[in-house]
Design a protein around this motif. Structure first.
Motif, PDB file in Angstrom:
ATOM      1  N   LEU A 399       1.067  -1.301  -0.060  1.00  0.00           N
ATOM      2  CA  LEU A 399      -0.032   0.107   0.067  1.00  0.00           C
ATOM      3  C   LEU A 399       0.915   1.236  -0.037  1.00  0.00           C
ATOM      4  N   GLN A 400       1.993   1.146   0.643  1.00  0.00           N
ATOM      5  CA  GLN A 400       2.836   2.385   0.700  1.00  0.00           C
ATOM      6  C   GLN A 400       3.493   2.731  -0.535  1.00  0.00           C
ATOM      7  N   GLU A 401       3.645   1.402  -1.264  1.00  0.00           N
ATOM      8  CA  GLU A 401       4.071   1.728  -2.862  1.00  0.00           C
ATOM      9  C   GLU A 401       3.265   2.713  -3.619  1.00  0.00           C
ATOM     10  N   LEU A 402       1.874   2.746  -3.372  1.00  0.00           N
ATOM     11  CA  LEU A 402       1.151   3.555  -4.117  1.00  0.00           C
ATOM     12  C   LEU A 402       1.083   5.070  -3.582  1.00  0.00           C
ATOM     13  N   GLY A 403       1.915   5.295  -2.620  1.00  0.00           N
ATOM     14  CA  GLY A 403       1.723   6.567  -1.841  1.00  0.00           C
ATOM     15  C   GLY A 403       0.863   6.760  -0.780  1.00  0.00           C
ATOM     16  N   ARG A 404       0.051   5.287  -0.375  1.00  0.00           N
ATOM     17  CA  ARG A 404      -0.908   5.557   0.757  1.00  0.00           C
ATOM     18  C   ARG A 404      -0.001   5.615   2.208  1.00  0.00           C
ATOM     19  N   ARG A 405      -0.589   6.451   2.914  1.00  0.00           N
ATOM     20  CA  ARG A 405       0.028   6.686   4.440  1.00  0.00           C
ATOM     21  C   ARG A 405      -0.736   5.288   5.102  1.00  0.00           C
ATOM     22  N   VAL A 406       0.479   4.711   5.517  1.00  0.00           N
ATOM     23  CA  VAL A 406       0.025   3.323   6.305  1.00  0.00           C
ATOM     24  C   VAL A 406       0.758   3.133   7.663  1.00  0.00           C
ATOM     25  N   VAL A 407      -0.223   2.955   8.607  1.00  0.00           N
ATOM     26  CA  VAL A 407       0.551   2.354  10.022  1.00  0.00           C
ATOM     27  C   VAL A 407      -0.019   1.175  10.240  1.00  0.00           C
ATOM     28  N   LEU A 408       0.836   0.077  10.677  1.00  0.00           N
ATOM     29  CA  LEU A 408       0.688  -1.131  10.914  1.00  0.00           C
ATOM     30  C   LEU A 408       0.961  -1.408  12.334  1.00  0.00           C
ATOM     31  N   ILE A 409      -0.400  -2.020  13.047  1.00  0.00           N
ATOM     32  CA  ILE A 409      -0.434  -2.140  14.546  1.00  0.00           C
ATOM     33  C   ILE A 409      -0.211  -3.689  14.752  1.00  0.00           C
ATOM     34  N   ASP A 410       0.721  -4.155  15.695  1.00  0.00           N
ATOM     35  CA  ASP A 410       0.811  -5.621  15.955  1.00  0.00           C
ATOM     36  C   ASP A 410      -0.150  -5.515  17.257  1.00  0.00           C
ATOM     37  N   ALA A 411      -1.473  -6.046  17.266  1.00  0.00           N
ATOM     38  CA  ALA A 411      -2.331  -6.258  18.436  1.00  0.00           C
ATOM     39  C   ALA A 411      -2.223  -7.609  18.849  1.00  0.00           C
ATOM     40  N   ASP A 412      -1.156  -8.570  18.404  1.00  0.00           N
ATOM     41  CA  ASP A 412      -1.217  -9.626  19.111  1.00  0.00           C
ATOM     42  C   ASP A 412      -0.046  -9.561  20.125  1.00  0.00           C
ATOM     43  N   ALA A 448      13.989   1.033   8.887  1.00  0.00           N
ATOM     44  CA  ALA A 448      14.697   1.281   7.788  1.00  0.00           C
ATOM     45  C   ALA A 448      14.574   0.341   6.640  1.00  0.00           C
ATOM     46  N   SER A 449      14.082  -0.667   6.846  1.00  0.00           N
ATOM     47  CA  SER A 449      13.863  -1.766   5.768  1.00  0.00           C
ATOM     48  C   SER A 449      12.870  -1.255   4.848  1.00  0.00           C
ATOM     49  N   ALA A 450      11.766  -0.354   5.344  1.00  0.00           N
ATOM     50  CA  ALA A 450      10.624  -0.303   4.725  1.00  0.00           C
ATOM     51  C   ALA A 450      10.253   1.325   4.772  1.00  0.00           C
ATOM     52  N   GLN A 451      10.775   2.062   4.290  1.00  0.00           N
ATOM     53  CA  GLN A 451      10.658   3.512   4.141  1.00  0.00           C
ATOM     54  C   GLN A 451       9.299   4.134   4.208  1.00  0.00           C
ATOM     55  N   GLY A 452       8.574   4.635   4.665  1.00  0.00           N
ATOM     56  CA  GLY A 452       7.264   5.280   4.333  1.00  0.00           C
ATOM     57  C   GLY A 452       6.181   4.472   5.129  1.00  0.00           C
ATOM     58  N   VAL A 453       6.589   3.309   5.831  1.00  0.00           N
ATOM     59  CA  VAL A 453       5.509   2.868   6.582  1.00  0.00           C
ATOM     60  C   VAL A 453       5.731   2.948   7.999  1.00  0.00           C
ATOM     61  N   THR A 454       4.796   2.968   8.750  1.00  0.00           N
ATOM     62  CA  THR A 454       4.858   3.202  10.232  1.00  0.00           C
ATOM     63  C   THR A 454       4.323   2.166  10.812  1.00  0.00           C
ATOM     64  N   VAL A 455       5.081   1.639  12.023  1.00  0.00           N
ATOM     65  CA  VAL A 455       4.999   0.317  12.611  1.00  0.00           C
ATOM     66  C   VAL A 455       4.733   0.706  14.141  1.00  0.00           C
ATOM     67  N   ILE A 456       3.628  -0.051  14.940  1.00  0.00           N
ATOM     68  CA  ILE A 456       3.616   0.101  16.321  1.00  0.00           C
ATOM     69  C   ILE A 456       3.544  -1.411  16.583  1.00  0.00           C
TER      70      ILE A 456
END
Length: 580
Positions: A399-412, A448-456
């Motif tokens: 999704l970030q490849e298309l320029g979408r602002r993406v945040v990924l949350i680890d709820a496990d 650093a391995s996936a610029q543009g993706v925000t991770v929680i």
């Protein structure tokens, strides 16, 4: 053919196989079936090589029925024919009798007299020669077979011997034929020898009676008043006694001639020749049948496994079981292609087949999701080890490849895993924020391995993760993230294992259920589907993960070279010709 979907969206079982099912069956199990056939051929070849060659020799004899037995020994009935079945059947049994075989085998081994009795085993089609021990060893006819095969419509018969040695087969066939002819001659000579003395006595007695009646006839004729009746009677007796004497004398002459000529009604027409090739075993046929049996066993085992399996394998299995939108499938990648269990294959191989399949999933997901500025998507699975974390991480990058602002949350928070593919610290994370120990900005991480993706990440494991997910802080976190991001992807624990995904469905109304090919059982998928459909979710779709292209989706394998092979730079001559 499938049954219609029920009220809960679950379809019944497939009622019949289609043509595609047979193709998929061959793709899945073709190699194992071929290997099974090869093993069958190998086993049959080993078995055939262990069986010794068997050679067949035939000696043909002519058995004629005697026209009459001299001396009263044998008199053919008036209705007898040369092809008398009873006579010929008797002669066939005489060929297989113990005296004939005893003398024949001893004739072969006359230089080594047998020290033990010869034993035979009667069979429905002949005599099996079991053993023949000699002073120097054992004659190689233990596994032989002696048969008499009549030639239909003739008085000919073949004496057939099968042995593991061609010389023994030929010698035994000829010796049995010669022995039978000799014994038959001896039997006829005994009959002739026994009839000659009796015939001589009968001839002498007939001569005396004839002489007596001749004298009586002469006395009757010399009397002056001869009785015509007595004279005729005497004349008649003289004639009868003369005919009888002639007949007996003729028979006696025939016996004497037969004794001197050794006449025999049996003779060898075609002696057995040394066989130049074996008649058995038929090794090629054995190997072919072994291969066919191996293919049948391999196919039967594969079919049994196919019928007994309960795992979802291809898209049609998934769509026939649950009535849900299908986003696509993630192609299996080799383990060496990634650095870990949840490798980011989308960044490591952006032109690979797996990355292209995820781009197709991304396109379908954006098309099917309800139109809204902020998309909250819950990504879950039925049970652990089905690949939901891998799909979540790579879908975020796609999704970030298309320029979408993406945040990924680890709820496990029970089994955190999202920090591994992105190589970010586990803390601070979601549990840290929900417990009031960190702000939103403090838990946001940009790998650093996936610029543009925000991770929680999930943070440290709390005592009661479900209570934290149901707290108002979780709702506030999603609202705050919605102000900065277009996509909020939440990786949750499996649906059947815990209730975390159901709790989050109150604040996230879209979900994606990840199903792993060849692992997720049908009943497990049905249970997960029922749990999710009973939640407040408004959108629910499925993704089939870890699909093997070489079995189910041939076009991915054929098209992989298009995405993974870079075009070669044109040479100078090609460049000139193309521009010209």
């Amino acid at each position: 053919m499938t049954s219609p979907a029920g009220p809960d969206g679950v379809r019944g079982p497939r009622l019949a196989w289609r043509f595609e099912d047979y193709l998929l069956f061959l793709r899945r199990h073709g190699l194992s079936i071929v290997v099974s056939g090869a093993l069958g051929c190998g086993a049959a070849a080993a078995w055939a090589s262990a069986i010794p060659n068997r050679y067949e020799a035939r000696a043909r004899v002519l058995i004629e029925r005697p026209s009459g037995g001299p001396g009263g020994g044998e008199v053919a009935p008036a209705v007898a024919t040369p092809h008398d079945p009873e006579f010929l059947a008797t002669e066939y049994q005489l060929i297989l009798s113990r005296p004939v075989l005893d003398r024949a085998l001893r004739a072969i081994t006359r230089d080594d007299a047998p020290r033990d009795p010869i034993s035979f085993v009667p069979r429905h089609d002949g005599i099996g020669i079991v053993s023949l021990s000699t002073a120097t060893g054992s004659l190689d006819v233990e596994r032989g077979l002696l048969r008499v095969i009549p030639v239909q419509g003739t008085q000919l018969a073949d004496i057939v011997v099968i042995s593991t040695r061609p010389t023994v087969a030929a010698r035994l066939a000829n010796t049995v034929a010669e022995t039978y002819v000799q014994l038959n001659l001896e039997r006829r000579q005994r009959q002739v020898a026994g009839g000659t003395p009796w015939l001589r006595e009968e001839v002498t007695r007939a001569e005396g009676e004839l002489k007596t009646w001749q004298e009586a006839l002469q006395r009757t004729q010399r009397q002056p008043e001869a009785d015509p009746v007595a004279d005729e009677a005497a004349r008649r007796q003289v004639e009868l006694r003369g005919e009888l004497l002639g007949t007996l004398a003729k028979r006696l002459k025939e016996l004497e001639v037969a004794q001197r000529l050794h006449a025999n009604n049996v003779q060898i027409i075609d002696p057995a020749e040394l066989p130049d090739r074996p008649v058995s075993p038929h090794r090629f046929s054995m190997i072919v049948w072994g291969g066919l049996v191996g293919l049948a066993l391999g196919g039967g085992v594969a079919l049994l496994r196919e019928l007994l399996t309960t795992a979802i394998r291809i898209r049609r299995d998934l769509e026939e079981l649950v009535d849900l939108p299908f986003l696509g499938h993630v192609i299996r990648i080799p383990f060496s292609a990634g650095r870990g269990r949840h490798a980011l294959f989308f960044t490591q191989s952006p032109n690979g087949v797996a990355a292209e399949s995820l781009r197709a999933i991304r396109t379908t997901l954006e098309f099917l999701l309800p139109e809204r500025p902020i998309q909250r998507v819950l990504i879950t699975s039925s049970l652990p080890q089905e690949g939901k974390t891998t799909v979540s991480a790579n879908l975020a990058v796609a999704l970030q490849e298309l320029g979408r602002r993406v945040v990924l949350i680890d709820a496990d928070m029970r089994r955190p895993a999202l920090f591994r593919p992105f190589q970010v610290p586990l803390e601070p994370g979601l549990s840290t924020y929900l417990q009031g120990q960190a702000t939103v900005d403090e838990i946001l991480q940009t790998p650093a391995s996936a610029q543009g993706v925000t991770v929680i990440t999930s943070g440290a494991t709390p005592p009661r993760p479900a209570d934290l997910l149901a707290s108002p802080q979780m709702t506030r976190l999603l609202d705050q993230l919605g102000a900065s991001f277009q996509y909020i992807l939440v990786d949750t624990p499996p649906v059947i294992a815990v209730a975390d995904a159901t709790i989050l469905s109150r604040v996230i109304d879209s979900a994606v259920l990840v199903v792993r090919s060849n692992r997720t059982a049908r009943e497990v998928l049905v249970s997960a589907h029922r749990i999710l459909t009973q939640s407040p979710l408004k959108f629910l779709a499925t993704i089939l993960n870890d699909v093997r292209p070489e079995y189910e989706y041939q076009y991915y394998r054929r098209g992989s070279a298009y995405y993974t092979t870079r075009p070669r730079a044109p040479t100078a001559s090609r460049a000139i010709s193309s521009t010209g």
